[in-house]
Design a protein around this motif. Structure first.
Motif, PDB file in Angstrom:
ATOM      1  N   SER A  21       2.849 -17.765  44.579  1.00 40.30           N
ATOM      2  CA  SER A  21       3.005 -18.394  43.028  1.00 40.30           C
ATOM      3  C   SER A  21       1.382 -17.603  42.814  1.00 40.30           C
ATOM      4  O   SER A  21       0.887 -18.461  42.673  1.00 40.30           O
ATOM      5  CB  SER A  21       3.243 -19.077  43.014  1.00 40.30           C
ATOM      6  OG  SER A  21       3.173 -19.532  41.079  1.00 40.30           O
ATOM      7  N   VAL A  22       1.796 -15.985  41.129  1.00 41.63           N
ATOM      8  CA  VAL A  22       0.578 -16.006  41.059  1.00 41.63           C
ATOM      9  C   VAL A  22       0.601 -16.354  39.233  1.00 41.63           C
ATOM     10  O   VAL A  22       1.488 -15.224  38.984  1.00 41.63           O
ATOM     11  CB  VAL A  22       0.475 -14.709  41.263  1.00 41.63           C
ATOM     12  CG1 VAL A  22      -0.895 -14.194  41.315  1.00 41.63           C
ATOM     13  CG2 VAL A  22       0.072 -14.804  43.335  1.00 41.63           C
ATOM     14  N   VAL A  23      -0.499 -16.274  38.850  1.00 42.41           N
ATOM     15  CA  VAL A  23      -0.292 -17.020  36.997  1.00 42.41           C
ATOM     16  C   VAL A  23      -1.409 -16.052  36.841  1.00 42.41           C
ATOM     17  O   VAL A  23      -2.693 -15.985  37.343  1.00 42.41           O
ATOM     18  CB  VAL A  23      -1.001 -17.890  36.981  1.00 42.41           C
ATOM     19  CG1 VAL A  23      -0.760 -18.250  35.510  1.00 42.41           C
ATOM     20  CG2 VAL A  23       1.202 -18.647  37.593  1.00 42.41           C
ATOM     21  N   SER A  24      -1.609 -15.037  36.162  1.00 46.41           N
ATOM     22  CA  SER A  24      -3.017 -13.429  35.635  1.00 46.41           C
ATOM     23  C   SER A  24      -2.688 -14.157  33.750  1.00 46.41           C
ATOM     24  O   SER A  24      -1.707 -14.672  33.095  1.00 46.41           O
ATOM     25  CB  SER A  24      -1.784 -12.369  35.374  1.00 46.41           C
ATOM     26  OG  SER A  24      -2.743 -11.590  35.254  1.00 46.41           O
ATOM     27  N   HIS A  25      -4.195 -14.384  34.267  1.00 48.23           N
ATOM     28  CA  HIS A  25      -4.752 -14.876  32.586  1.00 48.23           C
ATOM     29  C   HIS A  25      -5.477 -13.770  32.014  1.00 48.23           C
ATOM     30  O   HIS A  25      -6.931 -13.735  32.026  1.00 48.23           O
ATOM     31  CB  HIS A  25      -5.284 -16.323  31.885  1.00 48.23           C
ATOM     32  CG  HIS A  25      -4.488 -17.339  32.770  1.00 48.23           C
ATOM     33  ND1 HIS A  25      -3.937 -17.617  31.560  1.00 48.23           N
ATOM     34  CD2 HIS A  25      -3.696 -18.045  33.531  1.00 48.23           C
ATOM     35  CE1 HIS A  25      -3.225 -19.029  32.048  1.00 48.23           C
ATOM     36  NE2 HIS A  25      -3.592 -19.101  33.297  1.00 48.23           N
ATOM     37  N   GLY A  26      -5.050 -11.937  32.102  1.00 50.07           N
ATOM     38  CA  GLY A  26      -5.585 -10.965  31.594  1.00 50.07           C
ATOM     39  C   GLY A  26      -6.453 -10.349  33.003  1.00 50.07           C
ATOM     40  O   GLY A  26      -7.273  -9.866  33.063  1.00 50.07           O
ATOM     41  N   SER A  56       0.936  -8.038  29.887  1.00 51.94           N
ATOM     42  CA  SER A  56       0.181  -6.336  30.047  1.00 51.94           C
ATOM     43  C   SER A  56       1.134  -5.525  30.499  1.00 51.94           C
ATOM     44  O   SER A  56       1.711  -5.505  31.674  1.00 51.94           O
ATOM     45  CB  SER A  56      -1.477  -6.628  30.976  1.00 51.94           C
ATOM     46  OG  SER A  56      -1.757  -5.813  31.861  1.00 51.94           O
ATOM     47  N   GLU A  57       1.130  -4.667  29.954  1.00 53.23           N
ATOM     48  CA  GLU A  57       1.497  -3.312  30.800  1.00 53.23           C
ATOM     49  C   GLU A  57       1.274  -2.821  32.182  1.00 53.23           C
ATOM     50  O   GLU A  57       1.924  -2.100  32.717  1.00 53.23           O
ATOM     51  CB  GLU A  57       1.900  -2.599  29.693  1.00 53.23           C
ATOM     52  CG  GLU A  57       2.803  -2.235  28.557  1.00 53.23           C
ATOM     53  CD  GLU A  57       4.161  -3.186  28.968  1.00 53.23           C
ATOM     54  OE1 GLU A  57       4.966  -2.036  30.069  1.00 53.23           O
ATOM     55  OE2 GLU A  57       4.955  -3.388  28.272  1.00 53.23           O
ATOM     56  N   ALA A  58       0.125  -3.248  32.046  1.00 52.29           N
ATOM     57  CA  ALA A  58      -0.683  -2.475  33.982  1.00 52.29           C
ATOM     58  C   ALA A  58      -0.279  -3.130  34.932  1.00 52.29           C
ATOM     59  O   ALA A  58      -0.123  -2.748  35.708  1.00 52.29           O
ATOM     60  CB  ALA A  58      -2.215  -2.644  33.226  1.00 52.29           C
ATOM     61  N   SER A  69       7.494  -9.037  42.532  1.00 61.91           N
ATOM     62  CA  SER A  69       8.421  -9.955  41.030  1.00 61.91           C
ATOM     63  C   SER A  69       7.913 -10.001  39.727  1.00 61.91           C
ATOM     64  O   SER A  69       6.417 -11.220  40.514  1.00 61.91           O
ATOM     65  CB  SER A  69       9.127 -10.756  42.124  1.00 61.91           C
ATOM     66  OG  SER A  69      10.308 -10.959  42.502  1.00 61.91           O
ATOM     67  N   TYR A  70       7.584 -10.259  38.697  1.00 53.68           N
ATOM     68  CA  TYR A  70       7.812 -10.414  37.708  1.00 53.68           C
ATOM     69  C   TYR A  70       8.029 -10.670  36.534  1.00 53.68           C
ATOM     70  O   TYR A  70       8.979 -10.102  36.248  1.00 53.68           O
ATOM     71  CB  TYR A  70       6.543  -8.589  37.998  1.00 53.68           C
ATOM     72  CG  TYR A  70       6.390  -8.593  35.868  1.00 53.68           C
ATOM     73  CD1 TYR A  70       4.912  -8.874  35.889  1.00 53.68           C
ATOM     74  CD2 TYR A  70       6.910  -8.748  34.322  1.00 53.68           C
ATOM     75  CE1 TYR A  70       4.019  -8.727  34.503  1.00 53.68           C
ATOM     76  CE2 TYR A  70       6.265  -8.631  34.004  1.00 53.68           C
ATOM     77  CZ  TYR A  70       4.333  -8.253  33.452  1.00 53.68           C
ATOM     78  OH  TYR A  70       4.038  -8.744  32.095  1.00 53.68           O
TER      79      TYR A  70
END
Length: 294
Positions: A21-26, A56-58, A69-70
């Motif tokens: 589990s990975v969470v991106s905040h920018g 984020s589209e990137a 998986s996104y």
């Protein structure tokens, strides 16, 4: 002769699956630069679940390119809420109670060899709560402080204002803290899926910081202490934003410390979207009167 990994000696049915589990905040640029998610996704026993807090589209494009998986959050959420959402997502993908759920910060760089070691040890020792040896530099000469004694209000104050390191464990000598109860950082923390569900996951009252302390303490109440795999290493490119006085992260940290203190006094229960039907422990809180040294 090419080395045959210990995992290949096992039947595929004997090896649990690892849902990371990975969470991106920018963090899309950092994720792309480190490329850890792509490396992990290539492993046959790993499924990487990336939740994007800022849509984020990137990042969406990166995940698509490497079959990661996104999902994008409908609105910005905290570390606990996002990881709990990923846990439920993993269940919808077929995660079983014998599989593993892994909390991974986007600023942690881990390679396939380390993942092989980690999976092998989890299978061999039938581990339920696991952490690894994090460093903060490429040469792996400076330890990350990802193992610590449980804090008090005083030790929080001394650590922040006086840079006191009395709660930090000496990872160069793992046997020295065999009898100490300690917590492990959520930057890289591995749970047996059944244990994570018994714990109702992370407490979503915490937006950032201290949720790892809380869940480790609740796990300890059930007899599960983090197992430290000293030989498995990764690099944590931490930024420590909460140390900047009066920053947004500073106030998140203060709020979490207050929540943790209230929980220690037994004045609130865990808030989570994960509810167990068989063995709920929502009444368990952070605090008890046991000796933290034992």
């Amino acid at each position: 002769m090419k080395r045959v990994s210990a995992l290949r000696k096992l039947q595929s049915s004997d090896v649990p699956h690892f849902y990371v589990s990975v969470v991106s905040h920018g963090h899309e640029q950092l994720i792309s630069k480190l490329n850890s998610l792509a490396k992990l996704q290539k492993h046959r026993q790993v499924t990487v679940l990336c939740r994007d807090n800022l849509q984020s589209e990137a990042l969406r494009s990166y995940c698509s390119q490497y079959s990661v998986s996104y999902q994008a959050s409908g609105s910005p959420q905290g570390f606990s809420a996002n990881n709990n959402a990923n846990y439920l997502w993993a269940q919808s993908l077929g995660m079983s109670s014998s599989d593993y759920f892994v909390l991974l910060n986007p600023d942690v760089d881990i390679d396939i060899e380390a993942i092989e070691q980690l999976i092998t040890q989890c299978v061999k020792q039938d581990l339920s709560l696991v952490t690894i040896n994090l460093f903060i530099n490429k040469k792996r000469t400076v330890f990350d402080d990802n193992l610590r004694r449980y804090p008090t209000l005083l030790t929080f104050f001394k650590n922040y204002c006086l840079k006191d390191r009395s709660t930090v464990l000496d990872k160069s000598n793992p046997s020295s803290f065999d009898e100490i109860n300690y917590w492990a950082s959520g930057a890289f923390l591995i749970f047996n899926a059944d244990l994570y569900e018994q714990l109702n996951g992370l407490d979503e009252s915490y937006f950032l910081y201290c949720e790892d302390i809380d869940i480790c303490k609740r796990a300890l109440k059930l007899g599960h202490k983090p197992v430290y795999l000293h030989e498995v290493t990764a690099i944590h490119y931490r930024r420590c934003k909460s140390r900047k006085f009066l920053s947004k992260e500073f106030f998140y940290h203060v709020h979490s410390v207050l929540l943790l203190t209230i929980a220690k006094w037994g004045m609130r229960s865990t808030k989570s979207r994960i509810h167990t039907s068989s063995k709920s422990i929502r009444a368990l809180t952070f605090g008890d009167k046991s000796d933290e040294r034992a």
